[in-house]
Motif scaffolding. Structure first.
Motif, PDB file in Angstrom:
ATOM      1  N   GLN A  68      74.292  36.160  49.007  1.00 15.93           N
ATOM      2  CA  GLN A  68      72.841  36.324  48.935  1.00 15.93           C
ATOM      3  C   GLN A  68      72.242  36.376  50.333  1.00 15.93           C
ATOM      4  O   GLN A  68      71.355  37.200  50.622  1.00 15.93           O
ATOM      5  CB  GLN A  68      72.226  35.182  48.132  1.00 15.93           C
ATOM      6  N   ARG A 117      78.522  32.486  46.681  1.00 17.58           N
ATOM      7  CA  ARG A 117      77.316  33.155  46.195  1.00 17.58           C
ATOM      8  C   ARG A 117      76.188  33.062  47.206  1.00 17.58           C
ATOM      9  O   ARG A 117      75.469  34.037  47.453  1.00 17.58           O
ATOM     10  CB  ARG A 117      76.872  32.531  44.864  1.00 17.58           C
ATOM     11  N   PRO A 159      77.225  26.488  45.668  1.00 19.33           N
ATOM     12  CA  PRO A 159      78.112  27.647  45.448  1.00 19.33           C
ATOM     13  C   PRO A 159      78.189  28.502  46.712  1.00 19.33           C
ATOM     14  O   PRO A 159      77.467  29.497  46.849  1.00 19.33           O
ATOM     15  CB  PRO A 159      77.433  28.382  44.297  1.00 19.33           C
TER      16      PRO A 159
END
Length: 290
Positions: free
Chosen positions: A143, A139, A136
């Motif tokens: 992060q 994401r 992903p």
């Protein structure tokens, strides 16, 4: 005299990095500030150099063993580098006291994460886990940027956040730990670039601390199989909490520090935080398991 004490402590930080595969770097800034007397902002930039190079040396060893997942490392590292550079540029806008308080909060979070971390079940064979089939990317980039921002601001490697994030995208704990070292080295390099122009490093002292830390990481790597990882992490977490308690009290207003010193309460505050909090978390964990 304090120089030799500081170098011995740097060696210990390196040993912890080798034993734990990350985490020991959280002690670098307190070591530089309170043992070697380095100004906090300079200590954060020095920490990025020490942690980055030490992590890179560890990553080389893991890469030779085939445990690094380069695609994941580069995607997470891209976000981490962007965040770390921004954190390095924001750093001069915050007062030193605020930076140390933020760092103490990061230490508490790292210790709690260490205490809550569970051992991964052993694999049936020694073959490394395959790369996650679908990564992903948005994401992982987000992060990485969040962890990198924290790293650039306070000089912490962020392994205690990176490893869980990588396990959530499908990597086993050993592979996530190895991959995190690549991410840490990338974001430390970018964070240091963000500090250039407003910090002058004492390169002789930085080199001495770095040499001690790298030597310690090699020793720690060789000792890793001789120490129970769970026992080591618990003891390390208690020590980190005690150090965080010291940082918090040290940054308290002068009147509070005077009262604490007169009452002789320093040891009790440090011991209470370093021992009481882990015991409380342990009891809560037992309650949840019932």
């Amino acid at each position: 005299m304090m120089l030799y004490v500081g170098l011995a402590a740097s060696l210990l930080v390196g040993v912890l990095l080798g034993l734990l595969g990350g985490g020991g770097s959280i002690l670098t800034v307190p070591l530089l500030v309170y043992v070697l007397g380095v100004e906090p902002r300079t200590a954060i930039a020095m920490s990025l150099v020490v942690v980055g190079v030490t992590s890179a040396s560890g990553a080389v060893l893991h890469a030779r063993a085939g445990r690094v997942r380069w695609h994941t490392a580069l995607v997470f590292g891209a976000g981490g580098m962007a965040g770390a550079f921004i954190g390095g540029r924001i750093n001069p806008l915050l007062p030193s006291t605020a930076l140390l308080l933020l760092f103490a909060s990061v230490m508490v979070a790292a210790a709690v994460a260490t205490l809550r971390r569970k051992e991964a079940p052993p694999r049936a064979d020694s073959t490394p886990a395959p790369e996650a089939p679908t990564l992903p990317v948005p994401r992982v980039l987000a992060q990485g940027m969040a962890v990198g921002l924290l790293s650039g601001l306070v000089g912490a490697g962020g392994g205690f956040l990176i490893v869980p994030a990588l396990t959530l995208v499908g990597l086993s704990t050993p592979v996530a730990t190895a991959t995190s070292l690549v991410v840490i080295s990338l974001q430390c390099a970018a964070g240091f670039m963000g500090h250039l122009g407003h910090v002058q490093l004492p390169w002789a002292l930085t080199g001495a601390v770095l040499a001690a830390a790298v030597t310690g990481s090699v020793v720690g790597g060789r000792l890793a199989g001789l120490v129970s990882p769970a026992t080591l992490r618990r003891g390390f977490a208690v020590f980190v909490l005690a150090t965080a308690a010291f940082l918090l009290v040290a940054q308290a207003p002068a009147q509070v520090r005077t009262l604490v010193a007169r009452a002789g309460a320093w040891p009790w505050l440090v011991a209470g935080t370093g021992v009481g909090l882990p015991l409380t978390l342990w009891r809560l964990r037992l309650v949840r398991q019932r």
